[in-house]
Write a protein that holds these residues in place. Structure first.
Motif, PDB file in Angstrom:
ATOM      1  N   GLN A  68       7.667  13.977  -8.753  1.00 47.17           N
ATOM      2  CA  GLN A  68       7.353  15.161  -7.968  1.00 47.17           C
ATOM      3  C   GLN A  68       8.069  16.407  -8.485  1.00 47.17           C
ATOM      4  O   GLN A  68       7.483  17.474  -8.591  1.00 47.17           O
ATOM      5  CB  GLN A  68       7.738  14.932  -6.503  1.00 47.17           C
ATOM      6  CG  GLN A  68       6.843  13.937  -5.785  1.00 47.17           C
ATOM      7  CD  GLN A  68       7.339  13.624  -4.383  1.00 47.17           C
ATOM      8  OE1 GLN A  68       8.536  13.705  -4.097  1.00 47.17           O
ATOM      9  NE2 GLN A  68       6.431  13.256  -3.496  1.00 47.17           N
ATOM     10  N   ASP A  93       3.095   6.387  -1.321  1.00 49.07           N
ATOM     11  CA  ASP A  93       3.103   7.702  -1.972  1.00 49.07           C
ATOM     12  C   ASP A  93       3.375   7.565  -3.466  1.00 49.07           C
ATOM     13  O   ASP A  93       2.787   8.283  -4.284  1.00 49.07           O
ATOM     14  CB  ASP A  93       4.116   8.655  -1.312  1.00 49.07           C
ATOM     15  CG  ASP A  93       5.455   8.005  -1.024  1.00 49.07           C
ATOM     16  OD1 ASP A  93       5.671   6.854  -1.452  1.00 49.07           O
ATOM     17  OD2 ASP A  93       6.291   8.634  -0.353  1.00 49.07           O
ATOM     18  N   HIS A 135       0.124   6.325  -5.239  1.00 46.35           N
ATOM     19  CA  HIS A 135      -0.879   7.370  -5.468  1.00 46.35           C
ATOM     20  C   HIS A 135      -0.434   8.336  -6.567  1.00 46.35           C
ATOM     21  O   HIS A 135      -1.271   8.874  -7.297  1.00 46.35           O
ATOM     22  CB  HIS A 135      -1.171   8.122  -4.169  1.00 46.35           C
ATOM     23  CG  HIS A 135      -1.908   7.286  -3.160  1.00 46.35           C
ATOM     24  ND1 HIS A 135      -3.122   6.702  -3.427  1.00 46.35           N
ATOM     25  CD2 HIS A 135      -1.580   6.910  -1.882  1.00 46.35           C
ATOM     26  CE1 HIS A 135      -3.527   6.012  -2.372  1.00 46.35           C
ATOM     27  NE2 HIS A 135      -2.605   6.126  -1.426  1.00 46.35           N
ATOM     28  N   ARG A 136       0.883   8.565  -6.683  1.00 46.42           N
ATOM     29  CA  ARG A 136       1.401   9.415  -7.758  1.00 46.42           C
ATOM     30  C   ARG A 136       1.130   8.793  -9.130  1.00 46.42           C
ATOM     31  O   ARG A 136       0.782   9.474 -10.086  1.00 46.42           O
ATOM     32  CB  ARG A 136       2.903   9.635  -7.578  1.00 46.42           C
ATOM     33  CG  ARG A 136       3.260  10.740  -6.620  1.00 46.42           C
ATOM     34  CD  ARG A 136       3.075  12.102  -7.279  1.00 46.42           C
ATOM     35  NE  ARG A 136       3.354  13.178  -6.339  1.00 46.42           N
ATOM     36  CZ  ARG A 136       3.317  14.462  -6.668  1.00 46.42           C
ATOM     37  NH1 ARG A 136       2.974  14.810  -7.900  1.00 46.42           N
ATOM     38  NH2 ARG A 136       3.566  15.383  -5.781  1.00 46.42           N
TER      39      ARG A 136
END
Length: 463
Positions: free
Chosen positions: A264, A303, A306-307
């Motif tokens: 991220q 999460d 999906h990243r």
């Protein structure tokens, strides 16, 4: 002088390997139990451990895990009977360098020993500091030879590689152990704009959980016992290039959180450090597990999934890509000729038929081992049937047991050990034996319920 530890409950094998390898200028110790071997390993450093898969007090995966915790830099070769190949292949994802099957041939053992020690030394030469494990550092100029098959599945994979390589998207590669996930990841790197930067591969399955954070993100001196100096992690080493995370499902939940932050924010923090470091790394992950199921079970962060899953490439088992088998077999023939200093020209037609029709539990890895051993045994210019393992010449259909402990009849077999032609009959037979209980049938056949349902549909079995 390189040091080798042999662990085998057959004392004759220990003595023979000891004598043979000592003559080849290796320093050899041996033990007859896993406990004794681990005790020796704690007292002395070894370049290589050769261990039988079936020990009186340990199995191959158990002993391997202990070795990797005690001595991460030590390479491991597993000895197995050919009927255990499907199980032995699982040791590869836990960090074994390779496996060899019985009967043992001195020349085969010697080649595998030399290659294991050479590769481990090359890895350690790329390590900035001691104490890491599971990583395979590949320099910018060292590219793996990618072999493209001609099956429809292989053509799709090749198109996907060409499509995704120029981008910076994260990729998940799925497929059974031994289907070539790292080769695909390497090919994506080679076709990308990062090709002149490092490609770093890490087997998360081979990383002890307590060392995974240090391996990925690095550590500062004094961060934990044994951290004697600052050490950059694999993200720093791969900066500007590609980081391949094999067996991503084995990462601890804590390290999944850290990995998500990196994806991220494009920043890392070393273990024990206080400063954030900027990094530019493309991440390619691979798994032979169902990550969606792991997400549902709370074992893998949704999460993070999906990243990583910006693009997905699925590799089919070799047995489902029959047009590719001989392409890879001939490629492995060339490699074996170079490794063994031989000049075998081809396979006899009946050998090609056996290779095409075998189930290949271990996929490309098993095929490569079979071809290398066949080249070793070959005394003419073509590989003949006599050079193949008997299990490939006459496949041994292993019987399974039902949940009540009663042995199954010979027509009820482990689905992993039968050819595609026999699958339908095997499924019907197991369903009859289990009273058409799909859950129990899936357990006996050693597959999950989803796979069973897919095969019921594919074979038009109505119950």
């Amino acid at each position: 002088m390189e040091k080798i530890l042999i662990i085998d409950d057959d004392n004759d094998i220990c003595l023979l390997l000891n004598k043979f390898l000592t003559k080849k200028n290796y320093e050899v110790d041996y033990a007859n139990t896993g406990e004794e071997g681990i005790r020796i390993l704690k007292k002395k450093t070894f370049d290589l451990v050769i261990s039988d898969y079936r020990l009186p007090d340990e199995d191959g995966i158990s002993i391997l895990r202990k070795i990797k915790i005690i001595s991460p830099e030590t390479a491991v070769i597993i000895i197995t009977g050919y009927s255990d190949v499907r199980i032995a292949v699982q040791t590869l994802k836990h960090g074994a360098y390779d496996y060899v099957t019985k009967p043992l041939y001195p020349d085969e053992i010697l080649v595998t020993v030399k290659e294991a020690i050479k590769q481990k030394k090359e890895q350690n030469d790329h390590e900035p500091a001691k104490g890491s494990s599971g990583a395979k550092k590949v320099s910018p100029n060292k590219k793996k030879n990618f072999v493209a098959g001609k099956s429809s599945q292989s053509e799709i994979v090749h198109k996907h590689i060409t499509l995704i390589a120029p981008t910076d998207m994260s990729v998940i590669i799925t497929g059974e152990t031994g289907t070539g996930k790292e080769f695909v990841a390497n090919e994506i790197h080679n076709k990308s704009k990062r090709v002149d930067k490092p490609f770093v591969a890490i087997d998360c399955g081979a990383l002890p959980k307590e060392l995974a954070g240090s391996e990925l993100f690095g550590h500062m001196k004094g961060a934990f016992t044994g951290a004697l100096a600052d050490k950059p992690g694999s993200f720093e080493i791969a900066n500007g290039g590609t980081l391949f995370l094999d067996e991503i499902g084995n990462l601890s939940y804590e390290n999944q959180i850290k990995l998500l932050r990196v994806l991220q924010e494009r920043k890392i923090k070393r273990v024990g450090g206080v400063k954030d470091l900027d990094i530019d790394v493309r991440v390619i992950a691979a798994t032979n597990e169902d990550l969606k199921e792991a997400v549902r079970n709370g074992k893998f962060r949704e999460d993070l999934y999906h990243r990583l899953n910006e693009f997905r490439i699925e590799l089919s088992p070799l047995r489902e890509r029959k047009p590719d088998i001989l392409i890879f077999a001939r490629h492995f023939l060339e490699l074996a000729n170079a490794q063994l200093d031989k000049n075998i020209e081809a396979f006899e037609p009946e050998v090609e038929e056996k290779l095409k029709n075998y189930y290949w539990h271990g996929n490309l890895r098993e095929l490569q081992n079979v071809v290398k051993r066949a080249v070793l045994l070959c005394q003419s210019d073509k590989v003949s049937l006599e050079c193949l393992p008997s299990e490939i010449i006459s496949p041994d259909y292993l019987t399974a047991s039902l949940s009540n402990g009663e042995p199954a009849s010979t027509d009820v077999t482990n689905l992993k050990s039968v050819s595609e032609n026999a699958e339908r009959n095997a499924i019907i037979s197991v369903l009859e034996k289990t009273g058409y209980n799909k859950t129990k049938a899936a357990e006996v056949l050693n597959i999950d319920r989803k796979t069973l349902y897919n095969k019921l549909k594919a074979y038009d079995i109505n119950i």
